[in-house]
Design an enzyme around this catalytic site. Sequence first.
Site, PDB file in Angstrom:
ATOM      1  N   ASP A   1      -5.060  -1.108  -0.592  1.00 54.07           N
ATOM      2  CA  ASP A   1      -4.910  -2.213  -1.173  1.00 54.07           C
ATOM      3  C   ASP A   1      -4.608  -1.906  -2.821  1.00 54.07           C
ATOM      4  OD1 ASP A   1      -4.909  -5.173  -1.594  1.00 54.07           O
ATOM      5  OD2 ASP A   1      -6.646  -5.330  -0.715  1.00 54.07           O
TER       6      ASP A   1
ATOM      7  N   ASP B   1      -1.311 -12.211  -0.266  1.00 49.33           N
ATOM      8  CA  ASP B   1      -1.913 -12.655   0.833  1.00 49.33           C
ATOM      9  C   ASP B   1      -1.044 -13.965   1.580  1.00 49.33           C
ATOM     10  OD1 ASP B   1      -3.433 -10.398   0.536  1.00 49.33           O
ATOM     11  OD2 ASP B   1      -5.313 -11.330   0.725  1.00 49.33           O
TER      12      ASP B   1
END
Lengths: 414, 414, 414, 414
Positions: free
Chosen positions: A149, A209
């Site tokens: 991430d 996201d």
Amino acid sequence: MRLITSLVALTSLYTAVLAADNGLAVTPQMGWNTWNHFGCDISEDTILSAASALVANNLTQFGYEYVIMDDCWHAPSRDNQTGAPVADPAKFPNGIKDLSDKIHAMGLKFGIYSDAGTYTCGGRFGSLGHEQIDAQTYAEWGVDYLKYDNCYNEGLSGTPQISHERYANMSQALNATGRPILFSMCNWGEDGPWNFAQNIANSWRISGDIMDNFDRFDDRCPCTSVIDCKLPGFHCAMSRIIDFAAPVGQKAGPGHWNDLDMLEIGNGGMTFDEYVTHFSMWSILKSPLILGNDITNMTNETLAIITNEAVIAINQDAAGSPANRMWKRSASEGGDLSLWAGSLVNNTFVFALLNTSPAEQTVGVDLADVFFDQGKSYQTQAYEVFDLWQKDGAGSWGKSIGIIQGGMNVTIGV
Amino acid sequence: MRLITSLVALTSLYTAVLAADNGLAVTPQMGWNTWNHFGCDISEDTILSAASALVANNLTQFGYEYVIMDDCWHAPSRDNQTGAPVADPAKFPNGIKDLSDKIHAMGLKFGIYSDAGTYTCGGRFGSLGHEQIDAQTYAEWGVDYLKYDNCYNEGLSGTPQISHERYANMSQALNATGRPILFSMCNWGEDGPWNFAQNIANSWRISGDIMDNFDRFDDRCPCTSVIDCKLPGFHCAMSRIIDFAAPVGQKAGPGHWNDLDMLEIGNGGMTFDEYVTHFSMWSILKSPLILGNDITNMTNETLAIITNEAVIAINQDAAGSPANRMWKRSASEGGDLSLWAGSLVNNTFVFALLNTSPAEQTVGVDLADVFFDQGKSYQTQAYEVFDLWQKDGAGSWGKSIGIIQGGMNVTIGV
Amino acid sequence: MRLITSLVALTSLYTAVLAADNGLAVTPQMGWNTWNHFGCDISEDTILSAASALVANNLTQFGYEYVIMDDCWHAPSRDNQTGAPVADPAKFPNGIKDLSDKIHAMGLKFGIYSDAGTYTCGGRFGSLGHEQIDAQTYAEWGVDYLKYDNCYNEGLSGTPQISHERYANMSQALNATGRPILFSMCNWGEDGPWNFAQNIANSWRISGDIMDNFDRFDDRCPCTSVIDCKLPGFHCAMSRIIDFAAPVGQKAGPGHWNDLDMLEIGNGGMTFDEYVTHFSMWSILKSPLILGNDITNMTNETLAIITNEAVIAINQDAAGSPANRMWKRSASEGGDLSLWAGSLVNNTFVFALLNTSPAEQTVGVDLADVFFDQGKSYQTQAYEVFDLWQKDGAGSWGKSIGIIQGGMNVTIGV
Amino acid sequence: MRLITSLVALTSLYTAVLAADNGLAVTPQMGWNTWNHFGCDISEDTILSAASALVANNLTQFGYEYVIMDDCWHAPSRDNQTGAPVADPAKFPNGIKDLSDKIHAMGLKFGIYSDAGTYTCGGRFGSLGHEQIDAQTYAEWGVDYLKYDNCYNEGLSGTPQISHERYANMSQALNATGRPILFSMCNWGEDGPWNFAQNIANSWRISGDIMDNFDRFDDRCPCTSVIDCKLPGFHCAMSRIIDFAAPVGQKAGPGHWNDLDMLEIGNGGMTFDEYVTHFSMWSILKSPLILGNDITNMTNETLAIITNEAVIAINQDAAGSPANRMWKRSASEGGDLSLWAGSLVNNTFVFALLNTSPAEQTVGVDLADVFFDQGKSYQTQAYEVFDLWQKDGAGSWGKSIGIIQGGMNVTIGV
């Protein structure tokens, strides 16, 4: 999108195979991840239960193989002595190696999560500056997959060069372990990973996201395109991610895929038809298919969608060529209609129509558009068409709906 | 664009001559390249046949001199011992030096392809980090021209400084060989080569790859301008590249040209009139004229277009000054009309009208626009006008269509 | 813009004085430069004739003091031995030091031109990497002013940091000579010099080169704003530069000015009224006022404009505060109307109305807008208004046109 | 915005707590700053008087604790010997340590100002390159808070990496002193501090300086978004800053806040209702609440706004979660309507409607929008609603206005 079809034709395909130097993800990876449904609330039990459900539901037979433990598996800090990562002993009383062994024993593969920053998005210790010890530890734990991430990255972005270096550090550390570990890069499309990550990652996220919603605009996903987006954010509606994916499909191929983010099918924010669209488009755009629902507790409708073997076959087609958007038109009621077409192996093709307007639409599909890339000889042939969301007489997905030449009309519901 | 004319007037021109330090491309390079027609499917025979056809069709007399072998000439890997590039022994059983000698023996020059990255776009070994050995080998092979692509560049882009350094490395390596090798930079316009490459390259591509189509929008060529485009892509329609070229013409000149990409004339995706437009606009914008069709098998129409000596003369005019777009207007039927004007040596000028609308248009051309740059004294003179796509009484392209003053009406077909 | 007025009021002003460490340009520099009229065609005679004309026309009494020799003064190459710059011996048979001495003897100051790149824009040797020897030579030649251009900069741009370093190198070299040399930075606004150059330059160009035209759009000046413009270009119409200047006025002040480029007054491309607008707006925006016409051969109209002492006084006002655009409105006939207001010393103010539409406009000027920055007490006072383009009874520019309170109507011609 | 309400519901919240390593600003900081009202005209007396007024008006009981001395406290130069910062002896005859002691003695905390550049915005010496000595001196002076500005930064911006390094230098210097000093970063949003500053700063400004005005567009604040804004400027109207804040709320949380700039309440440029909007929106967006008026001379209306304990409680809510904009709609009269919703601790929520149109609006509020993030179970419950700008029977802000289910209509005045 309410229809997805497959056409037979007469060509062959060339696709370069370049990727991180690990031989993985020759077709888009498939599996399950903790985050979309469980968020930080995970434990050994959460993960083993899901792994068992993968097997029990026969999902492995459809290709789902990776069980991925996302954020919040961490102890409060690294090992004082060695600097190695440590898992939360309360959540994982038997340790990660034991968890990994159990998953492998079920015939599955095991994935883990970290972050190319000081902290993970959930505030746990990150891997920036700890790439070697972390990669080595993951390998010792039997990890097969790393989702990596982008939170708290200390400003290490702004040019492809800066972002590449930060992610290449982990890619090289993983390769140096000698264990093949699929590298799932998640920098949200910053600095254009489709331009720079083909050699260092097996897939890269292209946007902020996903949100479990068909098309709602949300200020937290503010960019209108992922090209040069400076705030990818999150809460990106499913059909906005499809829009985002249109220009970057050209950059993906075997071993290096655009990741449209994990699936929301079964999480409740969309209708059945919307989830069918979600699965279909992720499939033809060659996104990794990583389930994000609670697979220990699924409806038949959810199971039906995620086990459509015909749609999965398109995603896993060996040509590895994402579909392209051939046209996009505004609908008078708002929203858009678009035609997507892609090439498969063995002279077969796929096309899809996507309707984001609030009204049913009947659309003329011109084979000159479907076969624009293939040229005139393809545009005038006759094709047998299969509707991949109807079952044939033998109960398999993909019913023949006739022979067409020139074009056909397709009606797409709301 | 259906008309291109030449006017006589009374001025002189000043153009700075700056370029890579090799003395080449004083006018835009002309030749033939394997890619647009043959793609990866090339061999010694493909190239020698084309070279023979160049000679047999007398194309050399029109200026076409470079025979350029694009991607996929490579062996699977470099020489283990020396690190030098190696050609595919199956495709090139006699080696590249032999091929080069044969091409030189025909009075032609020989070009090769590589990439400023780890791999070429077709997945072969790239030159990044191997600039010296590659340039030296090319020189030993008798190479006269290098097209240098941009795939898999390891994130080495994002500022002019980063891109410049990567391409300057090869430019300097080529110069260091002592052999004059035309350096055709192909970074698709990233970071603005028109701003930084005048001293290192003889030409630079300004956009993603051309598509053999007049004006279709394709998501794979998503930018609306090449200025600060972060995803040049490919499948850029011909008239979109013309739009892209409008602002950057100012940066080109003798020895350093904007490359609008290789020609599609004869490849079948456009009509005769559209190919006339293609050739005319590439000519007046001073793009390199690199044929991309199968020149061993051409129609008379194709041959007629690419051998229009009047249009080629404008491209090769010693002033080296690309035409400018003097105005652009939306047509009511969709598409645009635009007027382009440029200065040539000996007080001659060229103008062109471009019609991308689906309807025939009659347009008033005001000499105040054509001669806006030259000032009022030029705007009021009388000029003899030649239509470069009509033949005169002696059978040469460029028929006088009369004397005009103030302006004229021009009708442009579809 | 056809009216410019001055108002009396009751406030005081604070302005930070920060600049390159040379104490120069406390008010915007004034002078004459060879480029706009003569281009590359210059010599000792061109420059001395202009200097003589400056004196003969009493322009020195209005503040014009710098005589600036722009590009093309150079010999083909630097001195072989020392690397020092050398002037063209044919154009400057007595050398630059002699020219400088003669200009100083007339009571004027002498400026020179170079480029922060490998070549100047005209293709002569540039100063990149030669900053010390060049600055030292300029100082020895008695140079008082350096215009420092941006061509052929080897890709050294793309972030403020990169551009700052390149220009700071010359700034520091100039300071190191011990001679006060006004540093006129000309990087066309790349990377935002208004953000980074206050400490290194006395002025910085904000855009591509001016075109002698009121408002024509030209593709060679393609950006719609100078903020983050990646292709400043040239052929920027005068009123487009005014638009460009609106947001960056806030960054200028004593010793560090926005340079809107040299004046075109007298070069013939605009009407008298348009040149009045040009001079007025350059004045209130605190641009350097550098004449660009042939001052040895001026009309009375040209002379009248450039010697309007009331307008010049605003430009040279000690407060050094550029006017701001208080509003901009589209006119129904096309073009825009805008109101500009600025503060001067001694509680006086200036405002201007700009009309770029093709029709005469009568506009209500509300003092609430003019004095928006000063607050309510100012907005309701009475003011005496002077029209700076009418002469008073004593023959001086700036005729009182009465007392206003609340607002007034102003008619602006075409 | 004329209404702000609070709803009771049934959920819990998760928020990561990450910030500069000093444990400060767990909720947004509150206090008073000299700049908005006094500008450079400050002295020991200005600051002590304000500190006394903070206490005398009982503002400390509402959470206001920092007294911050902004720009222009400086002597003309640093200490010749040590390089340490020195205060202006005329303005601060007893020195800064003495001032700090007196403020501490009143139970308050003391803040100072500097700049990550060569000079402060007011032209005093800056801290760039002097981070250690400055931080050490501030600690010795008993400073509790540093506002760190961005003027004259020598071009050290352009990528997150460059900006991060410049601000991290001071952050680390402050931490190295051992004294907890709140670090209030003020780089105007350049390079996206919401993306890179969570670990180095307790808050970061997101835009150019606020203007004491509801919604006027001003060219000096030219960007339409703060994402990738290259000229933040100043004179940003209050409601434009609210627009700017919408996408970046997601990046703030305990210890690291978006700073919408200091409050203008009481400075006279807005109406009472507009200041109510200002305070309400700053509160729910979790901006620091730093008063900017003359608190020694306040109207009852001003005092009433800044002491609304219900609104302050939302700002200081332990969840630390900024409200999100759930929708924004254009009003037919111009301007916009928008709905904002946020989560608080203990299953309570806040929503606000903002009206920037010139007309009164009645708006239907759908709980499906208010509770979009929480999901369907929340959207259908019944809630007690409190209007935080009405007082209840006991005289406290926050009157219950009934129970709603499904939605309600809200009328918002001008």
